[in-house]
Motif scaffolding. Structure first.
Motif, short mmCIF file in Angstrom:
data_model
loop_
_atom_site.label_atom_id
_atom_site.label_comp_id
_atom_site.label_asym_id
_atom_site.label_seq_id
_atom_site.Cartn_x
_atom_site.Cartn_y
_atom_site.Cartn_z
N PRO A 95 0.84 -1.20 0.00
CA PRO A 95 0.00 0.00 0.00
C PRO A 95 0.88 1.25 0.00
O PRO A 95 1.89 1.31 0.69
CB PRO A 95 -0.79 -0.10 1.30
CG PRO A 95 -0.75 -1.55 1.67
CD PRO A 95 0.57 -2.06 1.16
N PHE A 96 0.46 2.26 -0.78
CA PHE A 96 1.28 3.47 -0.94
C PHE A 96 0.38 4.69 -1.13
O PHE A 96 -0.46 4.71 -2.03
CB PHE A 96 2.21 3.31 -2.15
CG PHE A 96 3.14 4.45 -2.37
CD1 PHE A 96 4.16 4.73 -1.47
CD2 PHE A 96 3.01 5.27 -3.49
CE1 PHE A 96 5.03 5.78 -1.69
CE2 PHE A 96 3.88 6.31 -3.71
CZ PHE A 96 4.89 6.57 -2.80
N LYS A 97 0.52 5.67 -0.27
CA LYS A 97 -0.20 6.93 -0.41
C LYS A 97 0.73 7.96 -1.03
O LYS A 97 1.91 8.02 -0.69
CB LYS A 97 -0.68 7.43 0.94
CG LYS A 97 -1.82 6.62 1.52
CD LYS A 97 -2.31 7.24 2.81
CE LYS A 97 -3.47 6.45 3.37
NZ LYS A 97 -3.99 7.08 4.61
N PHE A 98 0.18 8.77 -1.95
CA PHE A 98 0.97 9.81 -2.59
C PHE A 98 0.04 10.95 -2.96
O PHE A 98 -1.17 10.87 -2.75
CB PHE A 98 1.72 9.27 -3.81
CG PHE A 98 0.84 8.63 -4.86
CD1 PHE A 98 0.51 9.33 -6.01
CD2 PHE A 98 0.36 7.34 -4.71
CE1 PHE A 98 -0.28 8.76 -7.00
CE2 PHE A 98 -0.43 6.75 -5.68
CZ PHE A 98 -0.75 7.46 -6.82
N SER A 99 0.59 12.03 -3.46
CA SER A 99 -0.24 13.17 -3.82
C SER A 99 -0.03 13.52 -5.29
O SER A 99 1.02 13.24 -5.86
CB SER A 99 0.06 14.37 -2.93
OG SER A 99 1.42 14.73 -3.01
N ARG A 100 -1.06 14.12 -5.88
CA ARG A 100 -1.04 14.52 -7.30
C ARG A 100 -1.22 16.03 -7.39
O ARG A 100 -1.84 16.64 -6.53
CB ARG A 100 -2.21 13.85 -8.05
CG ARG A 100 -2.29 12.34 -7.94
CD ARG A 100 -1.22 11.65 -8.70
NE ARG A 100 -1.16 12.15 -10.05
CZ ARG A 100 -1.06 11.40 -11.13
NH1 ARG A 100 -1.01 10.11 -11.02
NH2 ARG A 100 -1.01 11.94 -12.32
N ARG A 101 -0.72 16.60 -8.46
CA ARG A 101 -0.89 18.04 -8.66
C ARG A 101 -2.36 18.37 -8.87
O ARG A 101 -3.18 17.49 -9.14
CB ARG A 101 -0.06 18.52 -9.85
CG ARG A 101 -0.54 18.00 -11.19
CD ARG A 101 0.22 18.64 -12.33
NE ARG A 101 -0.08 18.05 -13.60
CZ ARG A 101 -1.15 18.30 -14.34
NH1 ARG A 101 -2.10 19.12 -13.89
NH2 ARG A 101 -1.33 17.73 -15.50
N ALA A 102 -2.69 19.64 -8.75
CA ALA A 102 -4.07 20.08 -8.98
C ALA A 102 -4.47 19.80 -10.42
O ALA A 102 -3.65 19.86 -11.33
CB ALA A 102 -4.20 21.57 -8.67
N THR A 103 -5.75 19.47 -10.61
CA THR A 103 -6.26 19.23 -11.95
C THR A 103 -6.33 20.55 -12.71
O THR A 103 -6.92 21.51 -12.22
CB THR A 103 -7.67 18.60 -11.87
OG1 THR A 103 -7.60 17.45 -11.04
CG2 THR A 103 -8.18 18.20 -13.23
N GLY A 104 -5.71 20.58 -13.87
CA GLY A 104 -5.68 21.79 -14.69
C GLY A 104 -6.95 21.99 -15.50
O GLY A 104 -7.81 21.11 -15.59
N GLU A 105 -7.03 23.15 -16.12
CA GLU A 105 -8.21 23.53 -16.90
C GLU A 105 -8.49 22.56 -18.05
O GLU A 105 -9.63 22.32 -18.41
CB GLU A 105 -7.97 24.94 -17.45
CG GLU A 105 -9.04 25.47 -18.36
CD GLU A 105 -8.69 26.85 -18.87
OE1 GLU A 105 -8.73 27.04 -20.09
OE2 GLU A 105 -8.37 27.72 -18.05
N LYS A 106 -7.45 21.98 -18.65
CA LYS A 106 -7.62 21.09 -19.80
C LYS A 106 -7.44 19.62 -19.42
O LYS A 106 -7.41 18.76 -20.28
CB LYS A 106 -6.63 21.46 -20.90
CG LYS A 106 -6.87 22.84 -21.46
CD LYS A 106 -5.89 23.16 -22.55
CE LYS A 106 -6.16 24.55 -23.10
NZ LYS A 106 -5.25 24.88 -24.18
N ASP A 107 -7.32 19.32 -18.14
CA ASP A 107 -7.11 17.95 -17.68
C ASP A 107 -8.41 17.20 -17.49
O ASP A 107 -9.45 17.79 -17.26
CB ASP A 107 -6.38 17.95 -16.32
CG ASP A 107 -4.96 18.43 -16.41
OD1 ASP A 107 -4.37 18.36 -17.51
OD2 ASP A 107 -4.43 18.89 -15.39
N VAL A 108 -8.31 15.88 -17.57
CA VAL A 108 -9.40 14.99 -17.23
C VAL A 108 -8.98 14.26 -15.96
O VAL A 108 -7.87 13.75 -15.87
CB VAL A 108 -9.67 13.97 -18.34
CG1 VAL A 108 -10.70 12.93 -17.91
CG2 VAL A 108 -10.11 14.67 -19.62
N ARG A 109 -9.82 14.24 -14.96
CA ARG A 109 -9.55 13.50 -13.72
C ARG A 109 -10.36 12.22 -13.76
O ARG A 109 -11.54 12.23 -14.11
CB ARG A 109 -9.92 14.32 -12.50
CG ARG A 109 -9.56 13.58 -11.20
CD ARG A 109 -9.99 14.31 -9.94
NE ARG A 109 -9.77 15.73 -10.02
CZ ARG A 109 -10.58 16.64 -9.46
NH1 ARG A 109 -11.64 16.26 -8.79
NH2 ARG A 109 -10.32 17.91 -9.57
#
Length: 98
Positions: free
Chosen positions: A30-44
Motif C-alpha cells: 500500500p502506498f499513499k501519494f499526492s497529485r498536482r491540482a487538476t488543470g483547466e484542460k485535464d481529465v480527472r
C-alpha cells in the motif's frame, strides 16, 4: 515508503492511493501519494480497476535497469470520469481511455 497508515507525501493537493513496488523483490505494498491540482484542460479519473501487463513486471523488477522507486505499476484502467475539461474537444466525451 508510506504505508496505508502513514500520511501521504506533501506538496500537492490531491491525495491518492496505489500499490507500489519499492525494490526489485516484486512485492507491491500500500502506498499513499499526492497529485498536482487538476488543470483547466485535464481529465480527472477515479481508477476502479487496473491491469498489470508484462512490461509492468519488467519495470517492477528493474529488469531493464531504469526503474525509479517507488513505482506504482499499471496503466490499463477502468474509470468513471470525475472531472472533464470545461471545453472538451467533443461534446459527447464520457469515457477516457489511457
Amino acid at each position: 515508503m508510506a504505508t496505508s497508515e502513514e500520511p501521504a507525501e506533501q506538496g500537492h493537493p490531491n491525495q491518492a492511493f496505489g500499490w507500489a513496488s519499492t525494490d526489485t523483490s516484486g512485492v507491491l505494498s500500500p502506498f499513499k501519494f499526492s497529485r498536482r491540482a487538476t488543470g483547466e484542460k485535464d481529465v480527472r479519473v477515479k481508477v476502479l480497476f487496473c491491469g498489470i501487463c508484462h512490461t509492468d513486471l519488467h519495470m517492477i523488477k528493474n529488469e531493464w535497469g531504469k526503474t525509479r522507486y517507488p513505482l506504482v505499476p499499471g496503466h490499463e484502467i477502468v474509470d468513471p470520469s470525475t472531472r472533464l475539461p470545461d471545453h472538451p474537444p467533443t461534446s459527447n466525451l464520457q469515457r477516457v481511455f489511457l
